[in-house]
Design an enzyme around this catalytic site. Structure first.
Site, PDB file in Angstrom:
ATOM      1  N   CYS A  21      -0.401   4.105   2.199  1.00  0.00           N
ATOM      2  CA  CYS A  21      -0.269   3.876   3.653  1.00  0.00           C
ATOM      3  C   CYS A  21       1.186   4.011   4.081  1.00  0.00           C
ATOM      4  CB  CYS A  21      -0.710   2.457   4.045  1.00  0.00           C
ATOM      5  SG  CYS A  21      -2.172   1.853   3.234  1.00  0.00           S
ATOM      6  N   ASP A  22       2.105   3.467   3.307  1.00  0.00           N
ATOM      7  CA  ASP A  22       3.490   3.307   3.775  1.00  0.00           C
ATOM      8  C   ASP A  22       4.507   4.204   3.076  1.00  0.00           C
ATOM      9  OD1 ASP A  22       2.499   1.322   5.388  1.00  0.00           O
ATOM     10  OD2 ASP A  22       2.968  -0.300   3.993  1.00  0.00           O
ATOM     11  N   CYS A  71       0.839  -1.203   0.000  1.00  0.00           N
ATOM     12  CA  CYS A  71       0.000   0.000   0.000  1.00  0.00           C
ATOM     13  C   CYS A  71       0.872   1.251   0.000  1.00  0.00           C
ATOM     14  CB  CYS A  71      -0.924  -0.016   1.224  1.00  0.00           C
ATOM     15  SG  CYS A  71      -1.968   1.440   1.325  1.00  0.00           S
TER      16      CYS A  71
END
Ligand code: NDP
Length: 310
Positions: A139-140, A136
């Site tokens: 997200c990261d 992701c």
């Protein structure tokens, strides 16, 4: 012991398909339980910006769209159950749905459990997840600010991830096993215009190197020439497609060779009163727009089924 609660419809999974199905079923006057093991929105909630869902000229954040869909479903009386469905009995009448904490019954069931990212076949894949390997970008991505990363895959997810990462990372290398991206055309031009995005065409990752428990680089092989090379990278964003979340069905519904539930555009499976909607259904185009369409069709069909089986 408390009585088992009976719903008209149980919707399993609250991505865009599940939330739309729950909304439509509730608006049709049915009692609806909507099961979700994590936060509402599924894969959509992890998408930074969705630009091809109609009605949002500037695009919309997947998280915001998920929240709006969830609030809309709740407004019409959908009961959200934040528990993972571990088992269903589709041979029982009514159907039985079991989580670790409760068992409920439902006259009709809509399976909308979506899909999860496919993993790389590397011996140290599991150890490096969360230590360099990610599924992701939104997200990261921030963990790799100013660093070099690679993106694996050539589809829309890989393209969108690379564009996102180019804004935070020093350099983004797309490693793809063919010589031209299969992503939607609009992405090609954007990627070509980004100075810090480069490509390793016709290439596959053979090995992931770790230093101090964290990803430090990859060895890639060109499938045309056999040439191998090493690239140093702190992050590897894997975007090589998805695997359907159908394991909990344990053979209760027919699946295709990829594990997706076999159901037509009307979303009816071969089991009466059981429907499949969204990415978990065998189909050719997996988008938010096609997921919500499935959700509406499945709810309509479920409402008809419930009316006939009062
Ligand atoms: P796709 O299945 O479209 O693409 C997967 C990519 O991974 C392909 O390039 C495939 O290569 C490659 N691949 C598959 N297995 C391996 C492997 N073992 N090793 C290396 N590479 C591999 O998945 P996406 O997640 O990109 O997209 C899924 C769906 O979501 C699509 O319908 C897509 O359109 C949609 N989507 C749409 C977006 C948008 O419109 N903005 C954004 C994100 C997703 P090959 O091409 O050789 O098969």
């Amino acid at each position: 012991m408390s009585e088992t609660k009976l719903y008209d419809v149980a919707v399993i999974g609250s991505g865009p398909a599940g939330m739309t199905a729950a909304l439509y079923a509730a608006r049709a006057g049915l009692s609806v339980a909507l099961f979700e093991r994590m936060m509402p929105g599924g894969q959509m909630a992890e998408t930074e910006k969705i630009e091809n869902y109609p009605g949002f000229p500037e695009g919309v954040s997947g998280y915001d769209l998920a929240l709006s869909m969830s609030q809309q479903a709740a407004r019409f009386g959908v009961e959200e159950v934040a528990e993972e469905v571990e088992r269903i009995d589709l041979s029982a009448e009514p159907r039985v749905i079991a989580t670790p904490y409760r068992t409920v019954e439902a006259k009709a069931v809509i399976v909308a459990t979506g899909a999860r990212p496919r993993k790389m076949d590397l011996p140290n894949n599991a150890e490096l997840e969360g230590h360099g390997i990610s599924y992701c970008a939104t997200c990261d991505g921030n963990f790799f600010r100013g660093k070099k990363v690679v993106v694996i895959g050539g589809g829309d997810t890989a393209a969108a991830d690379a564009i996102y990462l180019s804004r935070v990372c020093e350099e983004v290398t797309i490693i793809y096993r063919r010589s031209q991206l299969r992503a939607t055309r609009v992405y090609h031009d954007v990627l070509e215009g980004l100075a810090n995005v480069r490509f390793e065409w016709d290439s596959v990752v053979e090995e992931a190197y770790a230093y101090d428990g964290k990803l430090s680089g990859v060895r890639i092989r060109n499938v045309q020439t056999g040439e191998q090379k090493e690239l140093s990278c702190a992050g590897m964003f894997v975007a090589i497609g998805t695997v359907p979340n159908t394991e909990f069905l344990a053979g209760a519904l027919p699946l295709d060779e990829g594990g997706y539930i076999v159901a037509g555009e009307g979303c009816a499976t071969s089991v009466p009163g059981v429907f499949a909607a969204g990415d978990v259904r065998a189909k050719s185009l997996r988008q938010v727009a096609t997921a919500v369409a499935d959700g509406a069709n499945a709810a309509e069909a479920a409402a008809e089924y419930v009316a006939e089986h009062r």
